[in-house]
Design a protein around this motif. Structure first.
Motif, PDB file in Angstrom:
ATOM      1  N   THR A 216       0.796  -1.321  -0.044  1.00 50.87           N
ATOM      2  CA  THR A 216      -0.106   0.044   0.111  1.00 50.87           C
ATOM      3  C   THR A 216       0.841   1.289  -0.020  1.00 50.87           C
ATOM      4  O   THR A 216       0.625   2.188  -0.856  1.00 50.87           O
ATOM      5  N   ALA A 217       1.782   1.233   0.776  1.00 50.21           N
ATOM      6  CA  ALA A 217       3.037   2.338   0.963  1.00 50.21           C
ATOM      7  C   ALA A 217       3.594   2.852  -0.474  1.00 50.21           C
ATOM      8  O   ALA A 217       3.509   3.693  -1.182  1.00 50.21           O
ATOM      9  N   HIS A 218       3.996   1.737  -1.159  1.00 51.67           N
ATOM     10  CA  HIS A 218       4.626   1.892  -2.570  1.00 51.67           C
ATOM     11  C   HIS A 218       3.509   2.271  -3.417  1.00 51.67           C
ATOM     12  O   HIS A 218       4.090   3.235  -4.459  1.00 51.67           O
ATOM     13  N   GLU A 219       2.331   1.606  -3.325  1.00 54.46           N
ATOM     14  CA  GLU A 219       1.518   2.236  -4.427  1.00 54.46           C
ATOM     15  C   GLU A 219       1.180   3.516  -4.197  1.00 54.46           C
ATOM     16  O   GLU A 219       0.732   4.518  -5.275  1.00 54.46           O
ATOM     17  N   LYS A 227       0.243  11.283 -10.359  1.00 56.41           N
ATOM     18  CA  LYS A 227      -0.251  12.416 -10.524  1.00 56.41           C
ATOM     19  C   LYS A 227       0.442  13.696 -10.995  1.00 56.41           C
ATOM     20  O   LYS A 227      -0.004  14.448 -11.819  1.00 56.41           O
ATOM     21  N   LEU A 228       1.730  13.659 -10.600  1.00 58.76           N
ATOM     22  CA  LEU A 228       2.718  14.708 -10.909  1.00 58.76           C
ATOM     23  C   LEU A 228       3.260  14.457 -12.400  1.00 58.76           C
ATOM     24  O   LEU A 228       3.474  15.604 -13.152  1.00 58.76           O
ATOM     25  N   MET A 239       6.539   1.822 -16.589  1.00 55.23           N
ATOM     26  CA  MET A 239       6.997   1.089 -15.289  1.00 55.23           C
ATOM     27  C   MET A 239       7.405  -0.181 -15.570  1.00 55.23           C
ATOM     28  O   MET A 239       6.730  -0.851 -16.714  1.00 55.23           O
ATOM     29  N   MET A 240       8.042  -0.631 -14.764  1.00 52.99           N
ATOM     30  CA  MET A 240       8.664  -2.237 -14.866  1.00 52.99           C
ATOM     31  C   MET A 240       8.707  -2.871 -13.724  1.00 52.99           C
ATOM     32  O   MET A 240       9.324  -2.407 -12.484  1.00 52.99           O
ATOM     33  N   ARG A 274      -1.431  -2.071 -14.091  1.00 53.91           N
ATOM     34  CA  ARG A 274      -2.041  -1.477 -15.269  1.00 53.91           C
ATOM     35  C   ARG A 274      -3.369  -1.136 -15.062  1.00 53.91           C
ATOM     36  O   ARG A 274      -4.164  -0.222 -15.674  1.00 53.91           O
ATOM     37  N   LYS A 275      -4.173  -2.028 -14.368  1.00 49.25           N
ATOM     38  CA  LYS A 275      -5.553  -1.760 -13.899  1.00 49.25           C
ATOM     39  C   LYS A 275      -5.739  -0.505 -12.960  1.00 49.25           C
ATOM     40  O   LYS A 275      -6.414   0.403 -13.367  1.00 49.25           O
ATOM     41  N   ARG A 276      -4.858  -0.456 -11.892  1.00 50.67           N
ATOM     42  CA  ARG A 276      -4.796   0.849 -11.138  1.00 50.67           C
ATOM     43  C   ARG A 276      -4.431   2.149 -11.868  1.00 50.67           C
ATOM     44  O   ARG A 276      -5.279   3.033 -11.652  1.00 50.67           O
ATOM     45  N   PHE A 277      -3.642   2.208 -12.904  1.00 55.02           N
ATOM     46  CA  PHE A 277      -3.324   3.199 -13.732  1.00 55.02           C
ATOM     47  C   PHE A 277      -4.386   3.739 -14.259  1.00 55.02           C
ATOM     48  O   PHE A 277      -4.892   4.722 -14.630  1.00 55.02           O
ATOM     49  N   MET A 278      -5.078   2.800 -15.061  1.00 49.79           N
ATOM     50  CA  MET A 278      -6.319   3.224 -15.945  1.00 49.79           C
ATOM     51  C   MET A 278      -7.484   3.791 -14.972  1.00 49.79           C
ATOM     52  O   MET A 278      -8.057   4.653 -15.497  1.00 49.79           O
ATOM     53  N   GLU A 279      -7.439   2.909 -13.842  1.00 44.40           N
ATOM     54  CA  GLU A 279      -8.546   3.626 -12.942  1.00 44.40           C
ATOM     55  C   GLU A 279      -8.212   5.151 -12.491  1.00 44.40           C
ATOM     56  O   GLU A 279      -9.100   6.039 -12.561  1.00 44.40           O
ATOM     57  N   LYS A 280      -6.795   5.280 -12.374  1.00 42.21           N
ATOM     58  CA  LYS A 280      -6.542   6.626 -11.785  1.00 42.21           C
ATOM     59  C   LYS A 280      -6.734   7.642 -12.853  1.00 42.21           C
ATOM     60  O   LYS A 280      -7.034   8.711 -12.591  1.00 42.21           O
ATOM     61  N   SER A 281      -6.192   7.179 -14.234  1.00 38.52           N
ATOM     62  CA  SER A 281      -6.220   8.146 -15.212  1.00 38.52           C
ATOM     63  C   SER A 281      -7.588   8.544 -15.595  1.00 38.52           C
ATOM     64  O   SER A 281      -7.766   9.752 -15.972  1.00 38.52           O
TER      65      SER A 281
END
Length: 285
Positions: A216-219, A227-228, A239-240, A274-281
């Motif tokens: 959770t901390a890393h995410e 965001k930035l 991302m890798m 990938r799923k988290r990025f799409m949700e965030k974006s």
């Protein structure tokens, strides 16, 4: 979403096949030494429409069968720059997005670091090849505070952020250094999404409940980067997931059997982020 060359088979053909089969968009790794291998690798990447990030490791003993990536005390700033320059000079021919480098030496003085990064950034400017400097144990950017000071010294400096290393160096999850994390996120070019914790740079399995706090901390830190990056108008973010076997993955005593499967974890992490990025974006960024 790229994968590390170090988690794959030695054969370039098999490496590319695995990369495509398991849904990755590219590979991060070193450029082959021989021209013939470079040409073969470039064709394989192009034929499968894969992105490539050229990895540069400086100041090691590249003839050693082990620990070749560890910087040697007798290597000079000129030696480190020569290693970096070789990758930069071959990056365009390989079609690399940019160069990501694990460089410098944690024992260098402030003046040595300023000398090295000043010349490295001059190399970036003269070559036209973007260089992203990795936060890594044993290297110049081995802790948050030296990284902060160098980022302030060199406003044009960009980062490959692997915060797992700082967790073990600082022996804590690094929310305590939030202002530095914000500065790093403002300069982040690339993210290596390994999960570390206070006693190791890699959890045995980020899916395990005992590592929920670390994951959770890393995410939270990666979300800050996304965001930035969006705020400054980056059109492409990379991302890798870099979970590794050798020394990173914990093993059982006597048998040396790994306690989890690195490639299975790598694929899980790629799918999750990938799923988290799409949700965030679509919601926040």
């Amino acid at each position: 979403m790229l994968r590390s060359q170090w988690t794959g088979p030695a054969s370039l053909e098999n490496l590319v096949t695995q990369t495509v089969t398991d849904g990755f968009d590219g590979i991060e790794g070193p450029i082959p030494q021989s021209v013939a291998e470079q040409q073969r690798y470039k064709k394989l990447l192009a034929d499968h429409e894969l992105f490539f990030i050229a990895e540069s490791t400086t100041g090691g003993d590249f003839g050693s069968p082990s620990d070749w990536w560890i910087p040697r005390p007798d290597k000079t700033i000129a030696d480190h720059l020569s290693d970096l320059r070789w990758t930069v000079e071959h990056a365009a021919e390989m079609g690399a997005l940019f160069v990501s480098t694990m460089c410098g030496y944690d024992a260098w003085s402030w003046s040595q670091n300023v000398d090295f990064f000043g010349q490295a950034l001059e190399l970036e400017s003269s070559s036209g090849i973007t260089i992203s400097f990795e936060t890594h144990r044993g290297r110049s950017l081995f802790n948050p505070w030296i990284t902060r000071d160098l980022l302030n010294e060199f406003p044009q400096m960009k980062l490959t952020c692997d915060f797992s290393h700082w967790c073990v160096v600082c022996e804590r999850l690094i929310d305590s250094e939030w202002s530095i994390l914000e500065l790093c996120a403002e300069r982040a070019m690339h993210v290596q999404c390994r999960v570390g914790y206070p006693q190791h740079a890699q959890v045995s399995d980020p899916r395990a409940p005992e590592y929920t706090e670390a994951l959770t901390a890393h995410e939270r830190w990666w979300d800050l980067i996304w965001k930035l990056q969006a705020k400054r108008g980056m059109l492409q973010t990379t991302m890798m997931p870099e979970f590794l076997w050798d020394g990173y993955m914990q093993t059982l005593p006597y048998s040396a059997m790994p306690v989890a499967d690195v490639w299975d974890i790598t694929c899980w992490m790629a799918q999750r982020q990938r799923k988290r990025f799409m949700e965030k974006s679509t919601v926040e960024i």
